[in-house]
Each structure stands twice: as structure tokens, then as C-alpha cells.
Design a protein around this motif. Structure first.
Motif, short mmCIF file in Angstrom:
data_model
loop_
_atom_site.label_atom_id
_atom_site.label_comp_id
_atom_site.label_asym_id
_atom_site.label_seq_id
_atom_site.Cartn_x
_atom_site.Cartn_y
_atom_site.Cartn_z
N GLY A 68 0.79 -1.24 0.00
CA GLY A 68 0.00 0.00 0.00
C GLY A 68 0.81 1.27 0.00
O GLY A 68 0.24 2.36 -0.03
N SER A 69 2.15 1.16 0.00
CA SER A 69 2.97 2.37 0.16
C SER A 69 2.81 3.34 -1.01
O SER A 69 2.92 4.55 -0.82
CB SER A 69 4.44 1.98 0.32
N ARG A 70 2.55 2.83 -2.21
CA ARG A 70 2.40 3.76 -3.34
C ARG A 70 1.11 4.57 -3.25
O ARG A 70 0.93 5.54 -3.98
CB ARG A 70 2.48 3.01 -4.67
N PHE A 71 0.21 4.17 -2.36
CA PHE A 71 -0.99 4.95 -2.10
C PHE A 71 -0.86 5.80 -0.84
O PHE A 71 -1.82 6.47 -0.44
CB PHE A 71 -2.20 4.02 -1.95
N GLY A 72 0.29 5.74 -0.19
CA GLY A 72 0.46 6.44 1.07
C GLY A 72 -0.24 5.76 2.22
O GLY A 72 -0.57 6.40 3.22
N LEU A 73 -0.44 4.44 2.10
CA LEU A 73 -1.15 3.67 3.11
C LEU A 73 -0.31 2.48 3.57
O LEU A 73 0.63 2.06 2.89
CB LEU A 73 -2.47 3.12 2.53
N HIS A 74 -0.67 1.94 4.72
CA HIS A 74 -0.12 0.65 5.17
C HIS A 74 -1.23 -0.38 5.05
O HIS A 74 -2.26 -0.27 5.71
CB HIS A 74 0.37 0.73 6.62
N VAL A 75 -1.03 -1.35 4.15
CA VAL A 75 -2.06 -2.33 3.85
C VAL A 75 -1.64 -3.70 4.37
O VAL A 75 -0.53 -4.16 4.12
CB VAL A 75 -2.33 -2.42 2.33
N GLU A 76 -2.54 -4.33 5.11
CA GLU A 76 -2.37 -5.71 5.53
C GLU A 76 -3.52 -6.54 4.98
O GLU A 76 -4.55 -6.00 4.55
CB GLU A 76 -2.32 -5.81 7.06
N TYR A 77 -3.36 -7.87 5.00
CA TYR A 77 -4.31 -8.75 4.35
C TYR A 77 -4.84 -9.80 5.32
O TYR A 77 -4.13 -10.25 6.22
CB TYR A 77 -3.65 -9.47 3.16
N VAL A 78 -6.10 -10.17 5.09
CA VAL A 78 -6.68 -11.32 5.77
C VAL A 78 -7.33 -12.16 4.68
O VAL A 78 -8.07 -11.66 3.85
CB VAL A 78 -7.69 -10.91 6.86
N SER A 79 -7.00 -13.46 4.65
CA SER A 79 -7.47 -14.35 3.58
C SER A 79 -8.55 -15.29 4.11
O SER A 79 -8.46 -15.76 5.25
CB SER A 79 -6.31 -15.17 3.01
N GLU A 80 -9.53 -15.56 3.27
CA GLU A 80 -10.56 -16.54 3.61
C GLU A 80 -10.46 -17.70 2.62
O GLU A 80 -10.42 -17.48 1.40
CB GLU A 80 -11.95 -15.92 3.59
#
Length: 253
Positions: A68-80
Motif C-alpha cells: 500500500g505504500s504507493r498509495f500512502g497507506l499501510h495495507v495488511e491482508y486477511v485471507s478466507e
């Protein structure tokens, strides 16, 4: 602010566009995916961290968005690994979420003010706030009210007014504490449960632009309208920054 984006559905109603690409990554206006637009809007409105709930073709979403850094965000994931409904994917990571957070479907185009929704929810004390949109259905026929074989009333092509969920929400973490992780939980079940407890969700009425891209005709409409709507859906950073200043604050030109 923190946001959860639901990006794990199969998008079967949007076939054939979703045959090789997950629905949140289908292109809009030949320039951006739906998910890119959504992440950009969230960052503009002050969101700093995002949880992406992925499932079907989730590897493509993870590869495209990254951290997410290119959006200025910190992105984490949760998978189902099996369908868990709208709310179910959040339960295994509930303790990692803040007290209040935004949640939305990953196939929504709207110019809603996410920051205002978040703030209104926090002030309301409600367990859940649902962004709502006014809709109308016009009957093509005259409608008869019939009782015991007799016409009691007649309405010529009546118009039904109602409010629908936009697929955009603000939630409080403790609202979900009673549910067990690993089991499906839909937003419909959550609302039914809250009503049964007399713990009523709040609404956030919205009248701006909103399009749920669930069907091919919705997708075609989004592409047809995007050139005119781009400035509303992707405002310049300085425009949005002004809306986030505290009341009474001054800004330099």
C-alpha cells in the motif's frame, strides 16, 4: 482512521469481465481499477491503515496492491479459504482493529466523505452505522389491494420510495465480539441480531454519487460516466486537505 475493504468475492454477476480478474481490479475509464480509486479516496480522507479481506484470486489483489505504500497507506491482508460473508472475514483479526473503523465493499464507486462518516459514527455511540441511499421503484402496472375476493383499493403505477445500503459502513469493534471466528457472518445477520437486542444501528443518509458495480450494465455505466466524474471521485490532494482542517483554522493560499 482504519478501513477494511472486502475484496474476496467471485464477482459472478459481473461475468465475463471477472473471468480472469477479480472484481475490485476491473479497470474503470481504462486508467484505474475500482480498488485503486477506493484506496486513493481513503488516503485523501485521512485513512492511514487498511485491511484488505481477500479470497477469490486474492493473489492478484495482493500482487497489485502490495504493502500500500504507493498509495500512502499501510495495507495488511486477511485471507478466507471459504466464503465467510460480509463481516466474517474480520473476526479472526478483530483484536488488531481499532475501536472504530470503516468497512466497505471493494466494488463501490462513490464520492462519499469517508472521514465524516467515521466521525459521525464515533459520536453516535451506535454499534454500526450504515451509509444509505434513497431509491425509487416505479410499478409498470396498476396495483390492486384485494381482500376476500374484492378490490379494496387501486393505485395506478405507484412509486415505492425506500432506502438501500450502499455497502459502506462504520463499525465499532465490540459489536463483533460475541461472534466466533471461522464461521460465516453476513451484514444481514448482524443487523437482525442488533435489532433483536434493541441495539439499533444508525444510518448515514447520502445523496451524492454512488454506483454498486455488480452487473455488466453497471460496469458499462461506470466507464461511460467516468470522464465526467473523475474530478469528483479522485479530487486533488489540496482540495481534500482543506476539508480536514479543524473548524476555524486558517490556511495559506
Amino acid at each position: 482512521m482504519h478501513a477494511v475493504i472486502l475484496a474476496g468475492g467471485k464477482g459472478t454477476r459481473l461475468h465475463p469481465y471477472t473471468t480472469c480478474v477479480p472484481k475490485p481490479l476491473v479497470p474503470i475509464g481504462s486508467r484505474y481499477s475500482i480498488l485503486e480509486i477506493l484506496l486513493t479516496q481513503l488516503q485523501y480522507r485521512g485513512v492511514e491503515t487498511v485491511t484488505l479481506a481477500i479470497g477469490h484470486m486474492g493473489g492478484l489483489v495482493r500482487a497489485f496492491i502490495g504493502d500500500g505504500s504507493r498509495f500512502g497507506l499501510h495495507v495488511e491482508y486477511v485471507s478466507e479459504d471459504h466464503p465467510l460473508g460480509t463481516v466474517g472475514p474480520l473476526l479472526p483479526v478483530l483484536d488488531s482493529l481499532p475501536e472504530h473503523f470503516l468497512m466497505m465493499n471493494g466494488d463501490v464507486l462513490t464520492d462519499i466523505d469517508f472521514a465524516d462518516l467515521y466521525q459521525v459514527h464515533g459520536r453516535s455511540g451506535a454499534p454500526l452505522t450504515v451509509a444509505t441511499y434513497a431509491r425509487q421503484i416505479s410499478s409498470e402496472f396498476g396495483v390492486l389491494d384485494v381482500e376476500q375476493g374484492h378490490i379494496m383499493a387501486f393505485r395506478e403505477k405507484p412509486v415505492l420510495n425506500f432506502n438501500v445500503s450502499m455497502g459502506v459502513y462504520a463499525l465499532s469493534r465490540e459489536t463483533l465480539r460475541r461472534y466466533e471466528p471461522g464461521y460465516p457472518l453476513g451484514m444481514d445477520v448482524l443487523i437482525y441480531d442488533l435489532l433483536a437486542q434493541n441495539n439499533r444501528p444508525a444510518t448515514y443518509p447520502f445523496s451524492g454519487y454512488w454506483l454498486d458495480i455488480g452487473r455488466p450494465e453497471d460496469y458499462d455505466r461506470a466507464n461511460a460516466e467516468f470522464s465526467e466524474l473523475e474530478s469528483r471521485l479522485l479530487p486533488r490532494p489540496q482540495q481534500v486537505a482543506l476539508t480536514l482542517l479543524p473548524e476555524g483554522a486558517a490556511c495559506a493560499s
